[in-house]
Design an enzyme around this catalytic site. Structure first.
Site, PDB file in Angstrom:
ATOM      1  N   ALA A 162       8.758  13.791   2.545  1.00 45.25           N
ATOM      2  CA  ALA A 162       9.073  15.066   3.207  1.00 45.25           C
ATOM      3  C   ALA A 162       7.827  15.935   3.379  1.00 45.25           C
ATOM      4  O   ALA A 162       7.922  17.067   3.847  1.00 45.25           O
ATOM      5  CB  ALA A 162      10.128  15.829   2.406  1.00 45.25           C
ATOM      6  N   THR A 190      -2.502   6.741  -0.830  1.00 40.88           N
ATOM      7  CA  THR A 190      -3.124   7.794  -0.022  1.00 40.88           C
ATOM      8  C   THR A 190      -3.252   9.087  -0.829  1.00 40.88           C
ATOM      9  O   THR A 190      -4.214   9.835  -0.667  1.00 40.88           O
ATOM     10  CB  THR A 190      -2.274   8.032   1.256  1.00 40.88           C
ATOM     11  OG1 THR A 190      -2.293   6.841   2.042  1.00 40.88           O
ATOM     12  CG2 THR A 190      -2.805   9.186   2.084  1.00 40.88           C
ATOM     13  N   ASP A 216     -11.974   7.869   6.091  1.00 44.19           N
ATOM     14  CA  ASP A 216     -13.427   8.098   6.074  1.00 44.19           C
ATOM     15  C   ASP A 216     -14.119   7.134   7.041  1.00 44.19           C
ATOM     16  O   ASP A 216     -15.055   7.505   7.758  1.00 44.19           O
ATOM     17  CB  ASP A 216     -13.957   7.890   4.649  1.00 44.19           C
ATOM     18  CG  ASP A 216     -13.106   8.621   3.631  1.00 44.19           C
ATOM     19  OD1 ASP A 216     -13.142   9.857   3.627  1.00 44.19           O
ATOM     20  OD2 ASP A 216     -12.384   7.957   2.865  1.00 44.19           O
ATOM     21  N   HIS A 235     -13.234   8.005  -2.483  1.00 41.13           N
ATOM     22  CA  HIS A 235     -12.779   8.894  -1.397  1.00 41.13           C
ATOM     23  C   HIS A 235     -12.980  10.324  -1.885  1.00 41.13           C
ATOM     24  O   HIS A 235     -12.055  11.007  -2.336  1.00 41.13           O
ATOM     25  CB  HIS A 235     -11.306   8.629  -1.077  1.00 41.13           C
ATOM     26  CG  HIS A 235     -10.740   9.638  -0.116  1.00 41.13           C
ATOM     27  ND1 HIS A 235     -11.185   9.782   1.170  1.00 41.13           N
ATOM     28  CD2 HIS A 235      -9.769  10.579  -0.261  1.00 41.13           C
ATOM     29  CE1 HIS A 235     -10.520  10.750   1.773  1.00 41.13           C
ATOM     30  NE2 HIS A 235      -9.664  11.251   0.917  1.00 41.13           N
TER      31      HIS A 235
HETATM   32  P1  NAD Z   1       2.309  17.659   0.959  1.00 41.39           P
HETATM   33  O1  NAD Z   1       2.239  18.620  -0.185  1.00 41.39           O
HETATM   34  O2  NAD Z   1       2.644  18.175   2.318  1.00 41.39           O
HETATM   35  O3  NAD Z   1       3.366  16.516   0.621  1.00 41.39           O
HETATM   36  C1  NAD Z   1       3.360  15.857  -0.589  1.00 41.39           C
HETATM   37  C2  NAD Z   1       4.812  15.482  -0.871  1.00 41.39           C
HETATM   38  O4  NAD Z   1       4.831  14.694  -2.043  1.00 41.39           O
HETATM   39  C3  NAD Z   1       5.719  16.685  -1.108  1.00 41.39           C
HETATM   40  O5  NAD Z   1       6.816  16.641  -0.210  1.00 41.39           O
HETATM   41  C4  NAD Z   1       6.157  16.509  -2.558  1.00 41.39           C
HETATM   42  O6  NAD Z   1       7.491  16.954  -2.785  1.00 41.39           O
HETATM   43  C5  NAD Z   1       6.013  15.007  -2.732  1.00 41.39           C
HETATM   44  N1  NAD Z   1       5.922  14.564  -4.117  1.00 41.39           N
HETATM   45  C6  NAD Z   1       5.334  15.191  -5.166  1.00 41.39           C
HETATM   46  N2  NAD Z   1       5.521  14.486  -6.288  1.00 41.39           N
HETATM   47  C7  NAD Z   1       6.223  13.379  -5.942  1.00 41.39           C
HETATM   48  C8  NAD Z   1       6.729  12.285  -6.663  1.00 41.39           C
HETATM   49  N3  NAD Z   1       6.563  12.174  -7.986  1.00 41.39           N
HETATM   50  N4  NAD Z   1       7.417  11.342  -5.996  1.00 41.39           N
HETATM   51  C9  NAD Z   1       7.611  11.440  -4.680  1.00 41.39           C
HETATM   52  N5  NAD Z   1       7.164  12.467  -3.927  1.00 41.39           N
HETATM   53  C10 NAD Z   1       6.483  13.431  -4.562  1.00 41.39           C
HETATM   54  O7  NAD Z   1       0.951  16.855   0.969  1.00 41.39           O
HETATM   55  P2  NAD Z   1       0.332  15.952   2.131  1.00 41.39           P
HETATM   56  O8  NAD Z   1      -0.502  16.812   3.000  1.00 41.39           O
HETATM   57  O9  NAD Z   1       1.393  15.101   2.733  1.00 41.39           O
HETATM   58  O10 NAD Z   1      -0.687  15.068   1.270  1.00 41.39           O
HETATM   59  C11 NAD Z   1      -0.230  14.135   0.321  1.00 41.39           C
HETATM   60  C12 NAD Z   1      -1.408  13.599  -0.494  1.00 41.39           C
HETATM   61  O11 NAD Z   1      -2.284  12.848   0.341  1.00 41.39           O
HETATM   62  C13 NAD Z   1      -2.280  14.691  -1.131  1.00 41.39           C
HETATM   63  O12 NAD Z   1      -2.646  14.289  -2.442  1.00 41.39           O
HETATM   64  C14 NAD Z   1      -3.506  14.718  -0.231  1.00 41.39           C
HETATM   65  O13 NAD Z   1      -4.648  15.225  -0.891  1.00 41.39           O
HETATM   66  C15 NAD Z   1      -3.632  13.250   0.087  1.00 41.39           C
HETATM   67  N6  NAD Z   1      -4.470  12.916   1.240  1.00 41.39           N
HETATM   68  C16 NAD Z   1      -5.235  11.793   1.144  1.00 41.39           C
HETATM   69  C17 NAD Z   1      -6.039  11.378   2.207  1.00 41.39           C
HETATM   70  C18 NAD Z   1      -6.881  10.146   2.108  1.00 41.39           C
HETATM   71  O14 NAD Z   1      -7.632   9.874   3.051  1.00 41.39           O
HETATM   72  N7  NAD Z   1      -6.816   9.345   1.049  1.00 41.39           N
HETATM   73  C19 NAD Z   1      -6.056  12.149   3.370  1.00 41.39           C
HETATM   74  C20 NAD Z   1      -5.257  13.290   3.444  1.00 41.39           C
HETATM   75  C21 NAD Z   1      -4.466  13.663   2.370  1.00 41.39           C
HETATM   76  C1  LMR Z   2      -9.075  14.198   3.399  1.00 42.80           C
HETATM   77  O1  LMR Z   2     -10.071  13.487   3.262  1.00 42.80           O
HETATM   78  O2  LMR Z   2      -8.836  14.835   4.446  1.00 42.80           O
HETATM   79  C2  LMR Z   2      -8.082  14.291   2.269  1.00 42.80           C
HETATM   80  O3  LMR Z   2      -8.485  13.534   1.176  1.00 42.80           O
HETATM   81  C3  LMR Z   2      -7.727  15.658   1.906  1.00 42.80           C
HETATM   82  C4  LMR Z   2      -8.806  16.326   1.079  1.00 42.80           C
HETATM   83  O4  LMR Z   2      -8.468  16.887   0.035  1.00 42.80           O
HETATM   84  O5  LMR Z   2      -9.971  16.271   1.479  1.00 42.80           O
END
Ligand code: NAD
Ligand code: LMR
Length: 328
Positions: free
Chosen positions: A14, A129, A159, A187
């Site tokens: 969500a 992710t 990246d 990352h």
């Molecule tokens: P967000 O806060 O919009 O959504 C995260 C969701 O995870 C929320 O809906 C929350 O209720 C849910 N959640 C929390 N704990 C949970 C659990 N135990 N089980 C299931 N769901 C759970 O965040 P977002 O913008 O969708 O980002 C999600 C993650 O991805 C963050 O940690 C963000 O930093 C990361 N991210 C990583 C990359 C990458 O390149 N690796 C890039 C962008 C974002």
């Molecule tokens: C990104 O690279 O955009 C994500 O990992 C979000 C962040 O915290 O930088």
């Protein structure tokens, strides 16, 4: 290709990334015409919002979406899953580094690693992710001793894509002309986007650029700090691009990386390129039929060596921190 639906579990469904990811998965960006079944995990308070997202999925009448199940019980949602995309975790906000999320998010991945270990399908592949992605993948992997370690990866494809886009903009090349890009390490801001082995239409990219100061002072920091720049500009972390990269990574893992090219994936180190064994670190990899292999034999000069070492030292520190927190 098989017509049996692939069971794809998505956590944090969500959330922001979920809102882009689910629709692209359901529309065929992962597997084309092969049907998929979505298994969506959320925390209890977010289930109502998730029901709304499922209503929207229904309203798209996607021909290859064979079913959707939602819930807050990881063991039910992961039951029989072939692919798990672990997105659910708190994102950082302005001023935080991803490492600041270690204790906030680490515990999520112990529980999910255990649940996957118990109920996932034998052919499960797990892509992480949620940040800090590399160390979260390490936590999940360590808590799932019956799943082969090679089945876990963390996302550095965003990246990788960012690096290709920056290099294309600098040189005027098309993104499709750029091959053999590599992201090494974590990352995080210490990651090392390496163009010394990349090619632009078959020519060495660093030679085409011919500007070491652009590489050091512009290219590397722009790619490594892109996540923070997006948070600064958008007020929240990257979502559509993260969803897109999550799909790129999973698709190539399952279906294979393009011939004559490689992709960047954070996978468990076997000690290649001096990266300490057992860390989940980004490497250049080729993929085929759900397996990956680290590209071997690349020459690493002193500049690249110091960058790779700095990022893997940070990963080793993160491993120590989560060991102290009792997460692995
Ligand atoms: P967000 O806060 O919009 O959504 C995260 C969701 O995870 C929320 O809906 C929350 O209720 C849910 N959640 C929390 N704990 C949970 C659990 N135990 N089980 C299931 N769901 C759970 O965040 P977002 O913008 O969708 O980002 C999600 C993650 O991805 C963050 O940690 C963000 O930093 C990361 N991210 C990583 C990359 C990458 O390149 N690796 C890039 C962008 C974002
Ligand atoms: C990104 O690279 O955009 C994500 O990992 C979000 C962040 O915290 O930088």
């Amino acid at each position: 290709m098989s017509s049996t639906p692939l069971k794809v579990a998505v956590t944090g469904a969500a959330g922001q990334i979920g809102y882009s990811l689910l629709f692209r998965l359901a529309s065929g960006a992962l597997l084309g015409d092969r049907p998929i079944e979505l298994r969506l995990l959320e925390i209890t308070p977010a289930l109502k919002a998730l029901e709304g997202v499922v209503m929207e999925l229904d309203d798209c009448a996607f021909p290859n979406l064979a079913g959707v199940e939602i819930g807050d019980d990881a063991e039910k949602i992961f039951d029989g899953a072939n692919l798990a995309l672990l997105v659910g975790a708190r994102p950082r906000t302005a001023g935080m580094e991803r490492g600041d999320l270690l204790s906030a998010n680490g515990a999520i991945f112990t529980a999910q690693g255990k649940a996957l270990n118990k109920v996932a399908a034998d052919d499960i592949r797990i892509g992480v992710t949620g940040n800090p992605a590399n160390t979260n993948a390490l936590i999940a992997m360590t808590n799932a001793p019956d799943i082969p370690r090679e089945r876990f990866s963390a996302l550095t494809r965003l990246d990788h894509n960012r690096a290709i886009s920056q290099l294309a903009a600098k040189t005027g090349a098309a993104v499709t002309d750029i091959t053999k890009m590599t992201i090494w390490g974590n990352h995080s801001a210490t990651q090392y986007p390496d163009i010394f082995h990349a090619e632009i239409a078959g020519k060495n990219a660093a030679e085409v650029v011919n500007d070491q100061s652009w590489i050091e002072d512009t290219f590397i920091p722009t790619v490594a700090k892109r996540g923070a720049a997006i948070i600064e500009a958008r007020g929240s972390s990257s979502a559509a691009s993260a969803a897109s990269a999550t799909i790129d990574a999973a698709r190539d893992w399952l279906l294979g990386s393009p011939a004559g090219d490689w992709v960047s994936m954070a996978v468990v180190s076997d000690g290649s390129y001096g990266v300490p064994e057992g860390l989940i670190s980004s490497f250049p990899v080729t993929t085929k039929d759900g397996d990956w292999e680290i590209v071997q034999g690349l020459e690493i000069d002193d500049f690249s060596r110091s960058k790779i070492d700095a990022s893997t030292a940070e990963l080793a520190e993160e491993r120590e921190a989560v060991t102290e927190l009792g997460l692995i």
